[in-house]
Design an enzyme around this catalytic site. Structure first.
Site, short mmCIF file in Angstrom:
data_model
loop_
_atom_site.label_atom_id
_atom_site.label_comp_id
_atom_site.label_asym_id
_atom_site.label_seq_id
_atom_site.Cartn_x
_atom_site.Cartn_y
_atom_site.Cartn_z
N LYS A 184 0.85 -1.23 0.00
CA LYS A 184 -0.34 -0.08 0.01
C LYS A 184 0.79 1.20 -0.12
O LYS A 184 0.50 2.31 -0.29
CB LYS A 184 -1.07 -0.10 1.14
CG LYS A 184 -0.42 -0.09 2.58
CD LYS A 184 -0.17 1.24 2.87
CE LYS A 184 0.39 1.39 4.38
NZ LYS A 184 0.85 2.63 5.18
N GLN A 208 4.96 6.52 2.78
CA GLN A 208 4.92 6.54 4.09
C GLN A 208 5.87 7.38 4.76
O GLN A 208 5.51 7.59 5.92
CB GLN A 208 5.66 4.91 4.12
CG GLN A 208 5.49 4.52 5.77
CD GLN A 208 6.23 2.96 5.90
OE1 GLN A 208 7.21 2.51 5.28
NE2 GLN A 208 5.53 2.26 6.61
N TYR A 251 12.23 1.67 -1.05
CA TYR A 251 11.44 0.89 -0.98
C TYR A 251 10.02 1.16 -1.81
O TYR A 251 9.57 0.25 -2.45
CB TYR A 251 10.97 0.19 0.43
CG TYR A 251 10.09 -0.55 0.68
CD1 TYR A 251 10.33 -2.02 0.64
CD2 TYR A 251 8.69 -0.39 1.20
CE1 TYR A 251 9.26 -3.12 0.85
CE2 TYR A 251 7.69 -1.11 1.40
CZ TYR A 251 7.95 -2.52 1.23
OH TYR A 251 7.02 -3.47 1.65
N ALA A 255 -1.37 -4.21 3.56
CA ALA A 255 -1.13 -2.89 4.37
C ALA A 255 -0.28 -3.23 5.50
O ALA A 255 0.98 -3.38 5.55
CB ALA A 255 -2.53 -2.03 4.64
N VAL A 273 0.35 -6.11 7.97
CA VAL A 273 0.40 -7.80 7.96
C VAL A 273 1.52 -8.18 9.06
O VAL A 273 2.63 -7.66 8.97
CB VAL A 273 0.64 -8.13 6.70
CG1 VAL A 273 0.62 -9.76 6.74
CG2 VAL A 273 0.13 -7.69 5.62
N THR A 323 3.78 -10.01 10.39
CA THR A 323 4.80 -11.20 9.88
C THR A 323 6.08 -10.94 10.89
O THR A 323 6.23 -10.07 11.84
CB THR A 323 5.50 -11.02 8.53
OG1 THR A 323 6.14 -9.41 8.61
CG2 THR A 323 4.33 -10.87 7.67
#
Length: 256
Positions: free
Chosen positions: A140, A146, A152, A183, A185, A187
């Site tokens: 996203k 961001q 990135y 968006a 997650v 992990t």
């Protein structure tokens, strides 16, 4: 639902942990044969064991065209075909505009983007034969921004552009190409980032409150479900799409 993925050979970059690991696990459950391109040996061995040996781990990171070519050659030597590719590996490395350098910016893009192209380039002759499918895992951040992570985000935006470009170029071969935009997650990599804050639990709750659907993060398995569907015959007329699996985070008013 039978997704007709039994014995389909799918390359999954970063396929041993996090989103990639969930995709590999889901493919195994569908009877497919994932090829895990990931140096995380413990997690990779566990997935290969789960598959009863009907999976392959290639424990490398894709830093060069030669490594991508090696992955394809190894896969063909063992299985004789490639039915799909999931481009997933990458990391939000925090190379920004103010605090980065041109050299770090270029390296960030290389690390997060180039292997998407390399892997598909070398797999393409075999994807033509199988009329395979491609799934690019983007973010996203490619559409929202961001802050502090120019490399990135530039790579993630390029992945979305390549999804549309490849969908057009590969139409004559009936190869479908789609992208998924996660968006928030949770992990292992995300957990490490959360734990870098003075009060991790407070930070986690702050983020969860901003996710409209259920006030919770997306699970890796929810991203995997979309990826596996897109690889399957059930998605036979879907190509060139950017699909958001994010609980409404990107597009819905977060005051909800």
């Amino acid at each position: 639902m039978d997704l007709n993925l039994k014995d389909k050979v799918i390359l999954v970059s970063g396929g041993a942990k996090g989103i990639g690991g969930a995709i590999s696990r889901g493919l195994i459950e569908e009877g497919a044969i994932p090829v895990l391109i990931d140096p995380s040996e413990k997690e990779g061995k566990e997935l290969v064991a789960l598959a009863g040996g009907k999976a392959l781990q290639i424990p490398i990171r894709l830093f060069s065209p030669e490594q991508a070519q090696e992955v394809v050659q190894t896969t063909i030597k063992k299985f004789g075909k490639i039915d799909g590719v999931v481009n997933n590996a990458g990391a939000n490395d925090g190379v920004g505009l103010e605090h980065g350098t041109p050299e770090k910016f270029a390296q960030s893009i290389a690390n997060n983007l180039f292997h998407y192209y390399h892997l598909v380039h070398y797999a393409l002759p075999f994807l033509k034969k199988s009329k395979g499918a491609l799934v690019n895992i983007s973010s996203k951040t490619a559409v929202t921004g961001q802050g502090g992570t120019s490399g990135y985000v530039a790579a993630k935006g390029a992945q979305l552009a390549l999804t549309r470009e490849w969908a057009v170029e590969l139409l004559p071969y009936q190869i479908r190409v789609n992208a998924i935009l996660p968006a928030e997650v949770y992990t292992p990599m995300y957990e490490s980032w959360i734990n870098s804050f003075p009060n991790p639990e407070e930070k986690l709750q702050e983020i969860n409150r901003k996710i409209p659907l259920g006030k919770r993060m997306t699970t890796p398995e929810e991203i995997a479900s979309m990826a596996i569907f897109l690889l399957s015959d059930k998605a036979s007329h879907i190509t060139g799409q950017h699909l958001y699996v994010d609980g409404g985070y990107t597009h819905l008013d977060r005051s909800l």
